[in-house]
Structures are given as C-alpha cells and as structure tokens.
Design a protein around this motif. Structure first.
Motif, mmCIF file in Angstrom:
data_model
loop_
_atom_site.group_PDB
_atom_site.id
_atom_site.type_symbol
_atom_site.label_atom_id
_atom_site.label_comp_id
_atom_site.label_asym_id
_atom_site.label_seq_id
_atom_site.Cartn_x
_atom_site.Cartn_y
_atom_site.Cartn_z
ATOM 1 N N MET A 45 0.810 -1.190 0.000
ATOM 2 C CA MET A 45 0.000 0.000 0.000
ATOM 3 C C MET A 45 0.861 1.265 0.000
ATOM 4 O O MET A 45 0.509 2.247 -0.632
ATOM 5 C CB MET A 45 -0.915 -0.043 1.233
ATOM 6 C CG MET A 45 -1.914 1.043 1.258
ATOM 7 S SD MET A 45 -3.066 0.798 -0.082
ATOM 8 C CE MET A 45 -4.096 2.193 0.125
ATOM 9 N N ILE A 51 3.870 6.100 -5.363
ATOM 10 C CA ILE A 51 3.782 6.327 -6.806
ATOM 11 C C ILE A 51 2.835 7.485 -7.107
ATOM 12 O O ILE A 51 3.133 8.338 -7.957
ATOM 13 C CB ILE A 51 3.349 5.045 -7.535
ATOM 14 C CG1 ILE A 51 4.480 4.015 -7.505
ATOM 15 C CG2 ILE A 51 2.949 5.332 -8.976
ATOM 16 C CD1 ILE A 51 4.093 2.663 -8.037
ATOM 17 N N LEU A 52 1.700 7.532 -6.432
ATOM 18 C CA LEU A 52 0.752 8.622 -6.657
ATOM 19 C C LEU A 52 1.357 9.977 -6.289
ATOM 20 O O LEU A 52 1.200 10.958 -7.024
ATOM 21 C CB LEU A 52 -0.531 8.380 -5.872
ATOM 22 C CG LEU A 52 -1.401 7.233 -6.367
ATOM 23 C CD1 LEU A 52 -2.584 7.026 -5.432
ATOM 24 C CD2 LEU A 52 -1.870 7.484 -7.780
ATOM 25 N N SER A 73 8.015 0.699 1.848
ATOM 26 C CA SER A 73 7.420 -0.341 1.015
ATOM 27 C C SER A 73 8.459 -1.405 0.669
ATOM 28 O O SER A 73 9.662 -1.149 0.653
ATOM 29 C CB SER A 73 6.882 0.280 -0.275
ATOM 30 O OG SER A 73 6.458 -0.707 -1.157
ATOM 31 N N HIS A 94 8.460 -2.774 -2.294
ATOM 32 C CA HIS A 94 8.733 -2.587 -3.724
ATOM 33 C C HIS A 94 9.574 -1.335 -3.920
ATOM 34 O O HIS A 94 9.638 -0.474 -3.058
ATOM 35 C CB HIS A 94 7.423 -2.465 -4.498
ATOM 36 C CG HIS A 94 6.574 -3.696 -4.394
ATOM 37 N ND1 HIS A 94 6.849 -4.846 -5.088
ATOM 38 C CD2 HIS A 94 5.471 -3.950 -3.659
ATOM 39 C CE1 HIS A 94 5.939 -5.750 -4.788
ATOM 40 N NE2 HIS A 94 5.082 -5.232 -3.912
ATOM 41 N N ASN A 116 3.661 1.605 -1.433
ATOM 42 C CA ASN A 116 4.210 1.793 -2.765
ATOM 43 C C ASN A 116 3.218 2.519 -3.666
ATOM 44 O O ASN A 116 3.605 3.407 -4.420
ATOM 45 C CB ASN A 116 4.598 0.442 -3.370
ATOM 46 C CG ASN A 116 5.416 0.603 -4.622
ATOM 47 O OD1 ASN A 116 6.343 1.406 -4.645
ATOM 48 N ND2 ASN A 116 5.078 -0.130 -5.654
ATOM 49 N N VAL A 117 1.952 2.172 -3.582
ATOM 50 C CA VAL A 117 0.935 2.822 -4.407
ATOM 51 C C VAL A 117 0.813 4.303 -4.037
ATOM 52 O O VAL A 117 0.763 5.175 -4.914
ATOM 53 C CB VAL A 117 -0.427 2.106 -4.251
ATOM 54 C CG1 VAL A 117 -1.517 2.865 -4.960
ATOM 55 C CG2 VAL A 117 -0.343 0.686 -4.753
ATOM 56 N N ILE A 118 0.808 4.597 -2.749
ATOM 57 C CA ILE A 118 0.741 5.989 -2.297
ATOM 58 C C ILE A 118 1.988 6.744 -2.735
ATOM 59 O O ILE A 118 1.912 7.900 -3.185
ATOM 60 C CB ILE A 118 0.544 6.050 -0.774
ATOM 61 C CG1 ILE A 118 -0.790 5.422 -0.388
ATOM 62 C CG2 ILE A 118 0.636 7.478 -0.265
ATOM 63 C CD1 ILE A 118 -0.971 5.235 1.091
ATOM 64 N N GLY A 174 8.024 3.077 -6.500
ATOM 65 C CA GLY A 174 7.639 4.380 -5.962
ATOM 66 C C GLY A 174 8.835 5.154 -5.448
ATOM 67 O O GLY A 174 8.952 6.365 -5.673
#
Length: 73
Positions: free
Chosen positions: A1, A7-8, A46, A48, A3-5, A51
């Motif tokens: 989660m 990236i955004l 993260s 990953h 990582n998604v934040i 990001g």
C-alpha cells in the motif's frame, strides 16, 4: 500500500515538475522537492522499489534544475 501511495505522490510531483522545467518557473521546484521527499519516505517503507525510484528521479531532476538556475530560475 505504501508503494501505491508513493507512486501517486511521485506522479503529482512529476506533473508539477513539468511546467517548472520552463525558464523562470524553476522556483516551483522548491515546492516539488518536498512533495517528492514525502513520497520517497513512504516508498522506503514499502517492499517494492518503483515508488521510491520515481521519487528519487523527481528529486534529482529538481535539484539539478535548481543548481543550473541558481536556486531561483
């Protein structure tokens, strides 16, 4: 989660960095770099790397552009 934040946040910083690359808008990198730093911190938590890497690239481009413009332009 995280990582998604990350990236955004990195994409938002990148979208803000595009017009800041134009002459006389280099001062906007003073806003872009802290945003990307927040994304970098979240990317570090993260497992990953995408990001984190995106935010590192945005920060490096921003710092390089500020150095070329003398910190203002």
């Amino acid at each position: 989660m995280f990582n998604v934040i990350s990236i955004l946040i990195g994409l938002v910083a990148l979208l803000l960095a595009i017009p800041a690359f134009l002459p006389f808008f280099g001062w906007a990198y003073w806003l872009v770099i802290p945003i990307a730093l927040v994304g970098l911190v979240l990317g570090v938590f993260s497992s990953h790397r995408s990001g984190r890497n995106l935010n590192i690239i945005v920060i490096l481009v921003g710092v390089g552009r500020l150095m070329l413009g003398g910190g203002i332009f």
